[in-house]
Scaffold this motif. Structure first.
Motif, PDB file in Angstrom:
ATOM      1  N   GLU A  45       7.901  61.448  61.003  1.00 46.15           N
ATOM      2  CA  GLU A  45       8.636  60.187  61.119  1.00 46.15           C
ATOM      3  C   GLU A  45       8.854  59.541  59.755  1.00 46.15           C
ATOM      4  N   LYS A  46       7.925  59.759  58.837  1.00 40.70           N
ATOM      5  CA  LYS A  46       8.074  59.200  57.490  1.00 40.70           C
ATOM      6  C   LYS A  46       9.213  59.856  56.718  1.00 40.70           C
ATOM      7  N   GLN A  47       9.665  61.021  57.180  1.00 44.80           N
ATOM      8  CA  GLN A  47      10.773  61.708  56.520  1.00 44.80           C
ATOM      9  C   GLN A  47      12.134  61.134  56.935  1.00 44.80           C
ATOM     10  N   ILE A  48      12.145  60.300  57.958  1.00 43.68           N
ATOM     11  CA  ILE A  48      13.395  59.681  58.420  1.00 43.68           C
ATOM     12  C   ILE A  48      13.896  58.708  57.340  1.00 43.68           C
ATOM     13  N   SER A  49      15.192  58.779  57.045  1.00 41.95           N
ATOM     14  CA  SER A  49      15.760  57.946  55.973  1.00 41.95           C
ATOM     15  C   SER A  49      16.405  56.654  56.475  1.00 41.95           C
ATOM     16  N   ILE A  50      16.546  56.528  57.795  1.00 39.81           N
ATOM     17  CA  ILE A  50      17.126  55.306  58.368  1.00 39.81           C
ATOM     18  C   ILE A  50      16.005  54.294  58.572  1.00 39.81           C
ATOM     19  N   CYS A  51      16.190  53.123  57.964  1.00 43.16           N
ATOM     20  CA  CYS A  51      15.106  52.132  57.904  1.00 43.16           C
ATOM     21  C   CYS A  51      15.458  50.852  58.643  1.00 43.16           C
ATOM     22  N   ASN A  52      14.413  50.188  59.101  1.00 48.29           N
ATOM     23  CA  ASN A  52      14.555  48.909  59.777  1.00 48.29           C
ATOM     24  C   ASN A  52      14.540  47.785  58.741  1.00 48.29           C
ATOM     25  N   SER A  53      15.559  46.934  58.776  1.00 49.27           N
ATOM     26  CA  SER A  53      15.628  45.826  57.824  1.00 49.27           C
ATOM     27  C   SER A  53      14.730  44.657  58.233  1.00 49.27           C
ATOM     28  N   GLY A  54      14.399  44.593  59.513  1.00 52.61           N
ATOM     29  CA  GLY A  54      13.630  43.455  60.010  1.00 52.61           C
ATOM     30  C   GLY A  54      14.493  42.332  60.545  1.00 52.61           C
ATOM     31  N   VAL A  55      15.799  42.566  60.623  1.00 54.29           N
ATOM     32  CA  VAL A  55      16.737  41.571  61.159  1.00 54.29           C
ATOM     33  C   VAL A  55      17.226  42.055  62.525  1.00 54.29           C
ATOM     34  N   TYR A  56      17.182  41.127  63.514  1.00 57.56           N
ATOM     35  CA  TYR A  56      17.526  41.506  64.880  1.00 57.56           C
ATOM     36  C   TYR A  56      18.428  40.446  65.514  1.00 57.56           C
ATOM     37  N   VAL A  57      19.237  40.889  66.481  1.00 56.16           N
ATOM     38  CA  VAL A  57      19.951  39.973  67.348  1.00 56.16           C
ATOM     39  C   VAL A  57      19.613  40.379  68.778  1.00 56.16           C
ATOM     40  N   ILE A  58      19.275  39.386  69.597  1.00 53.87           N
ATOM     41  CA  ILE A  58      18.773  39.702  70.928  1.00 53.87           C
ATOM     42  C   ILE A  58      19.147  38.599  71.905  1.00 53.87           C
ATOM     43  N   LYS A  59      19.412  38.994  73.139  1.00 56.70           N
ATOM     44  CA  LYS A  59      19.646  37.989  74.170  1.00 56.70           C
ATOM     45  C   LYS A  59      18.360  37.214  74.428  1.00 56.70           C
ATOM     46  N   SER A  60      18.480  35.912  74.502  1.00 55.98           N
ATOM     47  CA  SER A  60      17.293  35.059  74.630  1.00 55.98           C
ATOM     48  C   SER A  60      16.510  35.353  75.902  1.00 55.98           C
ATOM     49  N   GLU A  61      17.227  35.654  77.005  1.00 55.99           N
ATOM     50  CA  GLU A  61      16.526  35.919  78.261  1.00 55.99           C
ATOM     51  C   GLU A  61      15.718  37.204  78.175  1.00 55.99           C
ATOM     52  N   ILE A  62      16.214  38.193  77.431  1.00 53.93           N
ATOM     53  CA  ILE A  62      15.466  39.443  77.269  1.00 53.93           C
ATOM     54  C   ILE A  62      14.225  39.195  76.425  1.00 53.93           C
ATOM     55  N   LEU A  63      14.380  38.435  75.354  1.00 54.48           N
ATOM     56  CA  LEU A  63      13.224  38.112  74.512  1.00 54.48           C
ATOM     57  C   LEU A  63      12.149  37.411  75.334  1.00 54.48           C
ATOM     58  N   ALA A  64      12.549  36.466  76.167  1.00 54.42           N
ATOM     59  CA  ALA A  64      11.585  35.721  76.987  1.00 54.42           C
ATOM     60  C   ALA A  64      10.826  36.652  77.930  1.00 54.42           C
ATOM     61  N   GLN A  65      11.477  37.722  78.382  1.00 54.05           N
ATOM     62  CA  GLN A  65      10.819  38.653  79.303  1.00 54.05           C
ATOM     63  C   GLN A  65       9.858  39.600  78.591  1.00 54.05           C
ATOM     64  N   VAL A  66      10.253  40.074  77.404  1.00 55.32           N
ATOM     65  CA  VAL A  66       9.454  41.119  76.759  1.00 55.32           C
ATOM     66  C   VAL A  66       8.373  40.565  75.824  1.00 55.32           C
ATOM     67  N   LEU A  67       8.574  39.371  75.309  1.00 55.03           N
ATOM     68  CA  LEU A  67       7.622  38.849  74.317  1.00 55.03           C
ATOM     69  C   LEU A  67       6.185  38.781  74.851  1.00 55.03           C
ATOM     70  N   PRO A  68       5.954  38.302  76.078  1.00 55.48           N
ATOM     71  CA  PRO A  68       4.563  38.248  76.575  1.00 55.48           C
ATOM     72  C   PRO A  68       3.925  39.624  76.757  1.00 55.48           C
ATOM     73  N   GLN A  69       4.740  40.678  76.809  1.00 53.18           N
ATOM     74  CA  GLN A  69       4.199  42.020  77.039  1.00 53.18           C
ATOM     75  C   GLN A  69       3.825  42.757  75.757  1.00 53.18           C
ATOM     76  N   ILE A  70       4.187  42.191  74.603  1.00 54.61           N
ATOM     77  CA  ILE A  70       3.888  42.860  73.327  1.00 54.61           C
ATOM     78  C   ILE A  70       2.418  42.707  72.995  1.00 54.61           C
ATOM     79  N   SER A  71       1.767  43.821  72.662  1.00 55.30           N
ATOM     80  CA  SER A  71       0.334  43.802  72.326  1.00 55.30           C
ATOM     81  C   SER A  71       0.137  44.093  70.842  1.00 55.30           C
TER      82      SER A  71
END
Length: 430
Positions: free
Chosen positions: A157-183
């Motif tokens: 996976e470290k050989q992958i050249s496509i990187c995450n910038s850390g910038v996201y756009v997300i539907k607010s309702e989806i964020l509200a659903q998934v945020l409590p599930q993140i560990s």
């Protein structure tokens, strides 16, 4: 399309090795976070900043330039990480753009591209020849399969050249659903917003990649990266000014504040520094001159001249080794080696070499007022408060105080005295 924007700025910024918070580090005359907020307000009226380290100082700095910013405090002790930063945050609109507080080169155009992305969840990604410690993005037909943080990535996976910038756009309702599930079950024991991708996909949400420019989305984490960002931002500022009609001689050698304003035809020589909200209009600034929060109109300055704050020059020539502070000069010539502080000097006046305004008595600053068509001889001391009316001649070597009436000659010198053969007597040569 309405969108909320949240800027994550709670980090300790330890790699910056500074007592000043990372987002307060200066770039082109303003705090790093200023540049991000300026672009964010260009696309949204709902801007929030998540803080922790030095939060009151950062809040105070932001409020100097921006109104209606909402502030949230991250509970870093219990909820570290990018997802942890959003625990107490609620967006106003149906879509949310998540930005990092250490990306000062981001532009309105790129933010609009993210805003307009047709996806439930969008990730800004870039391809890098030197991926370093960026999270790696696994793609399939521009659909994001997953993002792996560098600390948790396998060797493949470290050989992958496509990187995450850390910038996201997300539907607010989806964020509200998934945020409590993140560990925080990962190597860093942090709550990663990248984990929201798998959770969103489990809800049949579309997760798309948005390819962006690596340099524009670079994170600034240490003093070296700060210098790289400064160089890139200065290039951007000066390119815009040159396209506007400003002439730069050796542009890479000069520093121009992001708040400086140029009007008409201007010419900037090498090693010039223009700071703050200075205004330069139809003027020439010669080599190695410094201008701080001042206005220069139809004038020329330098080389090696210095305008400290609150100066206003109109139709004026300021030569080498002249320093001005809180000086209003209209139609004045001051060719060299002078200090003009807390003064007003009017049209047609010539300031001789070595002239100084003695404006400070140790307790208070005092003003010097000089009228029209005044000739000030070399090596003159103007002991403020002092007023020189129109059409006056000040003889060289004079110390002037009080008021000098219109049309007068002012001369104030010690009586000449010559002691014959004193040198020989002093050194016992005769």
């Amino acid at each position: 399309m309405s969108i909320s924007v949240v800027i994550l700025a709670a980090g300790l910024g330890t790699r910056m090795k500074s007592n000043k918070a990372k987002v307060l580090q200066s770039l082109s005359g303003k705090a790093m976070i200023f540049h991000i907020l300026k672009q964010a307000f260009a696309i949204s009226d709902d801007i929030s900043v998540v803080l922790f380290h030095q939060k009151e100082l950062i809040k105070e700095e932001i409020c100097k330039d921006f109104e209606n910013v909402r502030f949230f405090t991250q509970d870093l002790e219990h909820y570290p990480g990018t997802a942890g930063a959003l625990k107490s945050y609620t967006p106003k609109y149906e879509r949310l753009l998540v930005l990092c507080g250490d990306m000062p080169l981001i532009t309105q155009k790129s933010l609009e591209k993210m805003r307009d992305l047709k996806a439930d969840f969008g990730v800004a990604v870039f391809e890098s020849k030197e991926p370093k410690n960026y999270g790696r993005v696994v793609l399939k037909n521009d659909e994001v399969q997953k993002i792996v943080e560098f600390k948790d990535a396998s060797e493949n996976e470290k050989q992958i050249s496509i990187c995450n910038s850390g910038v996201y756009v997300i539907k607010s309702e989806i964020l509200a659903q998934v945020l409590p599930q993140i560990s925080n079950q990962n190597a860093a024991k942090e709550y990663y917003l990248t984990d929201a991708i798998a959770l969103a996909k489990s809800l049949n949400a579309s997760v798309k990649a948005c390819f962006v420019d690596e340099l524009e989305f670079m994170g600034v984490n240490d003093k070296f990266e700060l210098s790289v960002a400064e160089t890139l931002l200065q290039e951007r500022i000066k390119k815009k000014l040159m396209l506007q009609g400003v002439i730069f001689h050796n542009p890479s050698s000069s520093f121009i504040s992001c708040e400086a304003v140029f009007k008409g035809e201007c010419e900037i020589y090498e090693h010039v520094r223009i700071e703050g909200k200075s205004v330069i209009e139809n003027s020439i600034i010669k080599s190695s001159s410094v201008i701080e929060d001042s206005v220069v109109i139809n004038s020329d300055l330098g080389p090696l001249a210095h305008l400290r704050p609150k100066c206003e020059l109109v139709n004026t020539h300021i030569g080498n080794f002249v320093e001005c502070k809180n000086a209003k000069l209209k139609g004045v010539k001051a060719g060299h080696l002078s200090y003009l502080g807390d003064c007003e000097i009017n049209e047609g006046t010539n300031v001789g070499c070595g002239t100084i305004t003695c404006n400070y008595d140790g307790l208070k600053k005092h003003k010097t007022i000089i009228g029209k068509k005044v000739f000030i001889g070399s090596d003159t001391q103007l002991i403020a408060p002092v007023e020189i009316e129109d059409e006056v001649i000040i003889a060289a070597g004079s110390s002037v105080s009080g008021c000098v009436p219109k049309g007068a000659l002012f001369i104030n010198r010690a009586e000449k005295k010559i002691v014959k053969d004193f040198f020989y007597k002093k050194f016992g040569l005769q």
